[in-house]
Structures are given as C-alpha cells and as structure tokens.
Write a protein that holds these residues in place. Structure first.
Motif, mmCIF file in Angstrom:
data_model
loop_
_atom_site.group_PDB
_atom_site.id
_atom_site.type_symbol
_atom_site.label_atom_id
_atom_site.label_comp_id
_atom_site.label_asym_id
_atom_site.label_seq_id
_atom_site.Cartn_x
_atom_site.Cartn_y
_atom_site.Cartn_z
ATOM 1 N N GLY A 1 8.738 5.731 0.278
ATOM 2 C CA GLY A 1 7.325 6.049 0.447
ATOM 3 C C GLY A 1 6.728 6.888 -0.667
ATOM 4 N N GLY A 2 7.302 6.839 -1.859
ATOM 5 C CA GLY A 2 6.796 7.632 -2.983
ATOM 6 C C GLY A 2 5.833 6.861 -3.868
ATOM 7 N N SER A 3 5.871 7.184 -5.172
ATOM 8 C CA SER A 3 4.936 6.572 -6.127
ATOM 9 C C SER A 3 5.107 5.062 -6.199
ATOM 10 C CB SER A 3 5.147 7.171 -7.525
ATOM 11 O OG SER A 3 4.879 8.547 -7.530
ATOM 12 N N TYR A 4 6.361 4.596 -6.205
ATOM 13 C CA TYR A 4 6.599 3.165 -6.305
ATOM 14 C C TYR A 4 6.054 2.441 -5.077
ATOM 15 C CZ TYR A 4 8.906 -1.338 -6.785
ATOM 16 O OH TYR A 4 9.153 -2.678 -6.880
ATOM 17 N N ALA A 5 6.256 3.019 -3.901
ATOM 18 C CA ALA A 5 5.748 2.401 -2.676
ATOM 19 C C ALA A 5 4.231 2.278 -2.730
ATOM 20 C CB ALA A 5 6.183 3.215 -1.457
ATOM 21 N N ALA A 6 3.568 3.315 -3.289
ATOM 22 C CA ALA A 6 2.107 3.268 -3.407
ATOM 23 C C ALA A 6 1.683 2.171 -4.379
ATOM 24 C CB ALA A 6 1.580 4.626 -3.876
ATOM 25 N N LEU A 7 2.423 2.023 -5.496
ATOM 26 C CA LEU A 7 2.131 0.962 -6.454
ATOM 27 C C LEU A 7 2.325 -0.417 -5.827
ATOM 28 C CD1 LEU A 7 3.825 2.351 -9.708
ATOM 29 C CD2 LEU A 7 1.384 2.005 -9.351
ATOM 30 N N TRP A 8 3.384 -0.541 -5.056
ATOM 31 C CA TRP A 8 3.678 -1.830 -4.425
ATOM 32 C C TRP A 8 2.599 -2.202 -3.409
ATOM 33 C CZ3 TRP A 8 6.632 -5.754 -5.571
ATOM 34 C CH2 TRP A 8 6.900 -6.729 -4.599
ATOM 35 N N ASP A 9 2.181 -1.220 -2.601
ATOM 36 C CA ASP A 9 1.112 -1.476 -1.639
ATOM 37 C C ASP A 9 -0.189 -1.842 -2.340
ATOM 38 O OD1 ASP A 9 2.772 -1.033 0.487
ATOM 39 O OD2 ASP A 9 2.197 1.078 0.730
ATOM 40 N N SER A 10 -0.465 -1.147 -3.464
ATOM 41 C CA SER A 10 -1.683 -1.449 -4.216
ATOM 42 C C SER A 10 -1.618 -2.847 -4.823
ATOM 43 C CB SER A 10 -1.869 -0.398 -5.324
ATOM 44 O OG SER A 10 -2.996 -0.708 -6.117
ATOM 45 N N TRP A 11 -0.439 -3.240 -5.284
ATOM 46 C CA TRP A 11 -0.245 -4.564 -5.875
ATOM 47 C C TRP A 11 -0.548 -5.662 -4.863
ATOM 48 C CZ3 TRP A 11 0.488 -6.812 -10.477
ATOM 49 C CH2 TRP A 11 1.055 -8.090 -10.519
ATOM 50 N N HIS A 12 -0.194 -5.393 -3.608
ATOM 51 C CA HIS A 12 -0.406 -6.386 -2.554
ATOM 52 C C HIS A 12 -1.724 -6.171 -1.812
ATOM 53 C CE1 HIS A 12 3.414 -8.582 -2.696
ATOM 54 N NE2 HIS A 12 3.960 -7.437 -3.070
ATOM 55 N N GLY A 13 -2.557 -5.281 -2.324
ATOM 56 C CA GLY A 13 -3.879 -5.091 -1.736
ATOM 57 C C GLY A 13 -3.852 -4.324 -0.450
ATOM 58 N N ASP B 1 12.680 -8.160 -8.597
ATOM 59 C CA ASP B 1 13.887 -8.928 -8.909
ATOM 60 C C ASP B 1 14.973 -8.096 -9.565
ATOM 61 O OD1 ASP B 1 12.598 -11.135 -7.924
ATOM 62 O OD2 ASP B 1 11.906 -11.829 -9.894
ATOM 63 N N ALA B 2 14.681 -6.847 -9.954
ATOM 64 C CA ALA B 2 15.629 -6.024 -10.701
ATOM 65 C C ALA B 2 16.672 -5.403 -9.771
ATOM 66 C CB ALA B 2 14.878 -4.932 -11.447
ATOM 67 N N ASP B 3 17.803 -5.018 -10.390
ATOM 68 C CA ASP B 3 18.826 -4.293 -9.615
ATOM 69 C C ASP B 3 18.341 -2.896 -9.277
ATOM 70 O OD1 ASP B 3 20.675 -6.421 -9.818
ATOM 71 O OD2 ASP B 3 21.193 -5.787 -11.850
ATOM 72 N N ARG B 4 17.699 -2.254 -10.240
ATOM 73 C CA ARG B 4 17.131 -0.927 -10.003
ATOM 74 C C ARG B 4 15.767 -0.827 -10.655
ATOM 75 N NH1 ARG B 4 20.665 3.875 -11.928
ATOM 76 N NH2 ARG B 4 21.151 2.459 -13.666
ATOM 77 N N VAL B 5 14.956 0.075 -10.144
ATOM 78 C CA VAL B 5 13.619 0.311 -10.667
ATOM 79 C C VAL B 5 13.530 1.777 -11.090
ATOM 80 C CG1 VAL B 5 11.138 0.289 -10.198
ATOM 81 C CG2 VAL B 5 12.623 -1.439 -9.151
ATOM 82 N N ALA B 6 13.058 2.005 -12.329
ATOM 83 C CA ALA B 6 12.823 3.368 -12.817
ATOM 84 C C ALA B 6 11.322 3.574 -12.914
ATOM 85 C CB ALA B 6 13.479 3.574 -14.177
ATOM 86 N N VAL B 7 10.810 4.520 -12.169
ATOM 87 C CA VAL B 7 9.388 4.836 -12.197
ATOM 88 C C VAL B 7 9.174 5.951 -13.220
ATOM 89 C CG1 VAL B 7 7.373 5.563 -10.879
ATOM 90 C CG2 VAL B 7 9.158 4.203 -9.776
ATOM 91 N N VAL B 8 8.392 5.662 -14.255
ATOM 92 C CA VAL B 8 8.151 6.631 -15.324
ATOM 93 C C VAL B 8 6.752 7.216 -15.147
ATOM 94 C CG1 VAL B 8 8.059 7.008 -17.814
ATOM 95 C CG2 VAL B 8 9.649 5.324 -16.871
ATOM 96 N N GLU B 9 6.688 8.531 -15.049
ATOM 97 C CA GLU B 9 5.416 9.232 -14.905
ATOM 98 C C GLU B 9 5.448 10.487 -15.762
ATOM 99 O OE1 GLU B 9 3.733 8.602 -10.507
ATOM 100 O OE2 GLU B 9 5.716 9.537 -10.474
ATOM 101 N N ASP B 10 4.411 10.656 -16.578
ATOM 102 C CA ASP B 10 4.280 11.849 -17.427
ATOM 103 C C ASP B 10 5.529 12.119 -18.257
ATOM 104 O OD1 ASP B 10 1.698 12.359 -16.437
ATOM 105 O OD2 ASP B 10 2.538 13.407 -14.693
ATOM 106 N N GLY B 11 6.131 11.057 -18.799
ATOM 107 C CA GLY B 11 7.275 11.230 -19.682
ATOM 108 C C GLY B 11 8.569 11.562 -18.977
ATOM 109 N N ARG B 12 8.621 11.335 -17.657
ATOM 110 C CA ARG B 12 9.840 11.609 -16.902
ATOM 111 C C ARG B 12 10.121 10.447 -15.951
ATOM 112 N NH1 ARG B 12 7.115 16.472 -17.242
ATOM 113 N NH2 ARG B 12 8.336 18.247 -18.017
#
Length: 584
Positions: A570-582, A545-556
């Motif tokens: 297709g980066g880290s966020y895409a992997a998280l999203w796919d995992s969220w939806h099984g 629902d956000a305007d933008r998403v900031a993916v934080v990994e290892d303090g960056r």
C-alpha cells in the motif's frame, strides 16, 4: 534550456607544435621531396634578375642582337624549368597535405569517440559540433592550401635573400631596414591573434549550442511561449560573435598596413643606396638592377608569409581545439581484474552532475544473475541516472557499482559491453544499408541469418522484408527514412546481436504505441531468457512482469520487492498502480 557553460579543453601552443612535428615526421620522403622541388623551383626563378642585370650592363657597354637573343632564350628556359618544378612541388605538397589532414581527422574521430559520455553531455552539443565542422574545415584549408603556400613562400624568401646578398654585401643593409617594423608588427599580432581566434571559435560554439537546443526543444519552446527568450539568447550569442570577429578584424587592419611599410622600405633603400654606390663607382649598373629586382622579388614571398600567417593562426587555433578533445581525462581506471560471475551490485552509491548537488543519495541494489528488475518512479527521481551507473557509463561519486565484484569503470570498454549494455530513448540510424547498421553490433563472422533472427526477435522482420531492397536498403540521412519506433527496433536488434549478459533498458520502448510495446516486450522475453535485465519504464506493465520492482524517489530506492508485495504494502508503488488503472 540555456547553453551549458562547460567547454572542452584547448591544447597549448607547445602541444600544437609537438603534434605538428610528429605528423611531419610520419612523412619524411614526401616532405623532403616537396622541399627539394620548391628550392629548385626558387633557384630557377631567381635566374631572371641576374640575367636582366647582365642584359642592362651589356647594353650600357654595347652589345649585339645575338647576345640579347641568347639572354632572352636563357631567361625563357629558366622560367619554363621554374614553372615545371613549381607544378610538381605544389602537387607533392598537396599530396602531403591530404595525408596529414587524413591523420588529423582519424585522430580527432578516435579522440571524440573516446570522450566520456558525461563530458559530452556537460560540454553540450554546440562545442563538439563546432569542432567537428567549422574547426575541421578551417584546419583542412590551412593544411591543404595555407601551409604548402607558406612553405613555398618561406623557401622562396630565403633563397631570394641569399641571391640578393650574392650581388654584394651592401644589399643586406636596405633589407635590414625593413626588419624592425616587420618584427614589431609580428610580435604585436602574434601575441593577440591566437586568443582572438579562439574567442571567435568559442562564439560559434555558443551559437550552435543555442540553435541546436532551440530546434530540438522547439515544441517545448512553443508550449511554454518562450520564443522571445530564445531569440534574445541567440541575439546575445551573435552579439558576442560580432565583437569577437570585430576584434580579429581590428588586428588585421593594424597589422597588414604596418607590413606594407616594411615591404617598401627595403626597395626604396636599395635604389637610393645602390644609386649612390654607383655614382661612387663601387658597383655596376647591372648590379644595382639585379639587386633592386631581387629585393623587389622579396616582397611577394614575404607578403605571402605574412598574409598566410593569418590563415595559419586560424588553423592553429582550430588544431588546438581539436587536440583539446584528447586532453579530457578518462573517467575509467582499468584495473585488469576479471569479474567472478555476473551479479550486479550497487553499494552506497552517490552521484552528482554538479558539484555539491547529489542526484543519487546512498543507493543500494543487488541484481542477481538472470533476474529482471523494473525501476519505476516519477520523472526526475534519478531512474535514468542510476541506470547509467549500472551500465558503467558514469563512475559513482562515492560507493561502488560492480559486476562479479569488479567495478564497472575498472573494466575496459570492450570487456564491459560484453557484460552490460545500455539502450536509451535516443537511437541513431547511421548512413548506410540496414545490414551495415545492424552489423555494427554483430560479432565477427555473423551472417544474414543472424541479422534476420535479431530482427525477428524484436518484431521488425515484417517491415524490413517489405522494404524495396530488404537489408540492402540505404537508410539514415539522405536514405530511406525510418520511423521512431523502427529506429528503436533497430537499436534493440543491435542489442540482441551484441549479446551482453546484462541489459539496461532506459525507456527502450517509449516511442512505440502501448499495444506494440507490449507485443515487443513479450517477443523479447524469449530472447532475454537467462539474461539479467534492468528495465527503466513509465509503463507499469513492465513492472508487473518483472521479478522485482525498485521504486526510485528523490534519488533513493524507497521500495523494493515483487509487484504483488508492493501492491499489498500500500505504498508509493500501490498508488502508482491504482493511478495507472484509473482507480486513484
């Protein structure tokens, strides 16, 4: 889960004395009234030895029953006057003590609330908890009881000594003989007592810290099977407390017997020396009697001075710990500059909780006015830390975090909270009515309609109306218990009432079941319209629902963009999203 080693500061002896002197100057009328009454009571009480001495002399020289009756009536009169004066002297002293203690408590609460959050976290709950409980109690006893009694004893001792000297100069010699052991014992004891009692108080802090974190982390302890380790940790803390208390007990067992000797020497010497002078015809039997009684009377106030000194040492150590809270340096440098706008910007931000170990590494993020940004990423990546910096809780180690071009830690706290507010996973419900809990964040002049509107905004109005007394229902410790989701809704309602421009929500809906959280966030959408929102969440529907998403990994910040852009990348966020939806 070990207890933190960091401790809050402890004030020096000079600072304790300066603070005590300042407090007494605040109440000159009560102070001098108490001193005057104590002096008069002591003078009235000192008539007894002189009258008894005269009685002995009269009996030796031959007297009448009428004269004896006159002396006994005078003695009874002086004792009655002394009793009445002592009663009112103690009453005034108690009133003075209560007023001083009230100021001490107010100052401590003000200093504790002004502590930087980072300092509270690094010091641990045990240290601050011990200062707010045991140290305040110890100081309360010292101010209410020990200090007035010690003052009475000092005044009585001085007046009694003067009265003894008035019998004859020779009385000073036996009294002087008791001074060397008294001074030596006091110097030995005072040189060690403060450090001993500070060590004792610190050991209680360690015990409280270990117990608190063990209880709060009981489920983790059980899950990891570390119960024996926690028992060993508390045993270690108790052992240190035992050694600290044994040391202070050793000081007392050496000190007090030494004082008893210093008390007996003057009495024995007065009898021997006075008796010799009497045999030489230089003093009368009445003088020897009066002098011996006066010196005997000195024992009680001097003994109280010494005994209560031990309590005062404990009180002084507690006061030093309470005053130490005010010595924590402020992490804010108010510049007086006014923000030009409400845009929030983090530039090359680095931050560390422990020196030399950064948890944020050169973070850059600009959040526009009215924009909604979601921060996601694995646990421990630095999301909450970045959120706290964006809310102005901590200053960055390097770089800057600004609102309208002005550093967040350069703004006074009252001004800062009008720009940015933080809601975390931890919420506190204060003892009082629900209305009082919500009114904490309400602007002056807020009415029940405003409070009910805030509750409606966070979907809490239904359960509040179902309470027996509605907004007048007493909640918090000892009152009606509220569930964790209800406590979060109360916190969010406070946020609505505070009406800041920018909101930092750190897992603010984590304890509400997913369907309720989804419903709550949709309800909040209308309230948050036009505000800047930074949502730290592990539920990815917040990011969707956000305007933008900031993916934080290892303090960056490894990725920054809209939900659709990051899924397409297709980066880290895409992997998280796919995992969220099984689908991972």
């Amino acid at each position: 889960m070990s207890a933190p080693d960091t401790r809050l500061p402890v004030a020096s002896t000079r600072e304790v004395r300066r603070y005590a002197a300042r407090l007494t100057r605040h109440h000159p009328r009560l102070l001098w009234t108490a001193v005057t009454l104590h002096v008069l009571a002591a003078l009235a009480g000192l008539a007894a030895p002189r009258l008894l001495g005269d009685l002995v002399q009269s009996v030796q020289e031959g007297t009448t029953t009428a004269h004896v009756d006159e002396i006994m009536l005078a003695l009874a009169g002086f004792l009655l006057v002394a009793t009445v004066l002592t009663r009112y002297a103690r009453y005034v002293s108690q009133v003075l003590g209560e007023q001083v203690l009230a100021e001490l408590r107010e100052d401590f609460v003000g200093n504790a609330l002004a502590l930087p959050v980072g300092v509270v976290e690094s010091a641990g709950s045990g240290d601050l908890l011990t200062r707010t409980s045991r140290d305040v109690d110890q100081l309360g006893w010292s101010v209410r009881m020990a200090l007035p009694e010690w003052t009475i004893a000092v005044i009585t001792a001085v007046v009694t000594f003067v009265a003894a000297i008035s019998v004859g100069w020779w009385v000073a010699l036996p009294c002087v003989l008791g001074v060397p052991p008294l001074v030596i014992g006091l110097r030995w004891y005072l040189a060690r007592a403060k450090d001993g009692y500070l060590r004792e108080s610190a050991s209680y802090s360690a015990i409280n810290a270990t117990l608190t974190e063990t209880v709060e982390g009981a489920r983790t302890v059980e899950a990891l099977g570390t119960g024996e380790e926690r028992i060993r940790a508390i045993d270690t803390d108790i052992d240190e407390s035992y050694r600290a208390e044994r040391y202070t007990l050793y000081l007392r067992t050496v000190f007090f017997p030494n004082m008893e000797i210093s008390y007996l020497i003057p009495t024995v010497a007065t009898l021997l020396f006075g008796g010799w002078l009497y045999t030489q015809g230089q003093v009368s039997l009445g003088d020897v009697t009066a002098a011996t009684l006066y010196v005997q009377m000195l024992i009680d106030p001097v003994d109280r001075i010494v005994s209560i000194l031990d309590e005062l040492q404990i009180g002084a150590a507690s006061l030093a710990r309470l005053l130490g809270v005010a010595q924590v340096p402020d992490d804010r440098e108010v510049s007086g500059a006014e923000p030009d706008g409400e845009d929030l910007a983090a530039t090359d931000v680095r931050f560390s909780y422990v020196e030399g170990r950064d948890v944020l590494h050169g973070v850059d993020l600009v959040v526009g006015v009215g924009e909604r940004v979601a921060m996601v990423g694995p646990s421990g990546a630095g999301k909450s830390t970045l959120g706290r910096l964006l809310a102005g809780i901590h200053p960055p180690r390097t770089g800057s975090v600004t609102v309208g071009g002005v550093g967040l830690t350069e703004l006074p706290l009252d001004d800062l909270r009008g720009h940015v507010a933080l809601v975390t996973q931890e919420h506190h419900v204060f003892v009082g009515t629900l209305r009082e809990n919500l009114a904490l964040a309400a602007p002056p002049g807020a009415v029940d309609d405003d409070i009910r509107g805030a509750l409606a905004a966070v979907d809490a109005l239904d359960w509040v109306d179902a309470l027996p007394d509605g907004l007048d229902t007493v909640v918090g410790s000892g009152g009606r218990a509220v569930t964790a989701p209800q406590a979060q809704q109360i916190a969010l309602a406070r946020l609505v009432l505070a009406d800041p421009h920018t909101l930092v929500l750190d897992e603010a809906t984590s304890l509400i079941d997913p369907r309720a959280a989804r419903h709550l966030e949709r309800s909040l959408a209308a309230v948050l319209e036009g505000r800047t929102v930074i949502a730290i969440a592990h539920r990815l529907f917040s990011a969707h629902d956000a305007d933008r998403v900031a993916v934080v990994e290892d303090g960056r910040i490894s990725e920054l963009g809209s939900h659709d852009e990051l899924v397409a990348a297709g980066g880290s966020y895409a992997a998280l999203w796919d995992s969220w939806h099984g689908r991972g």
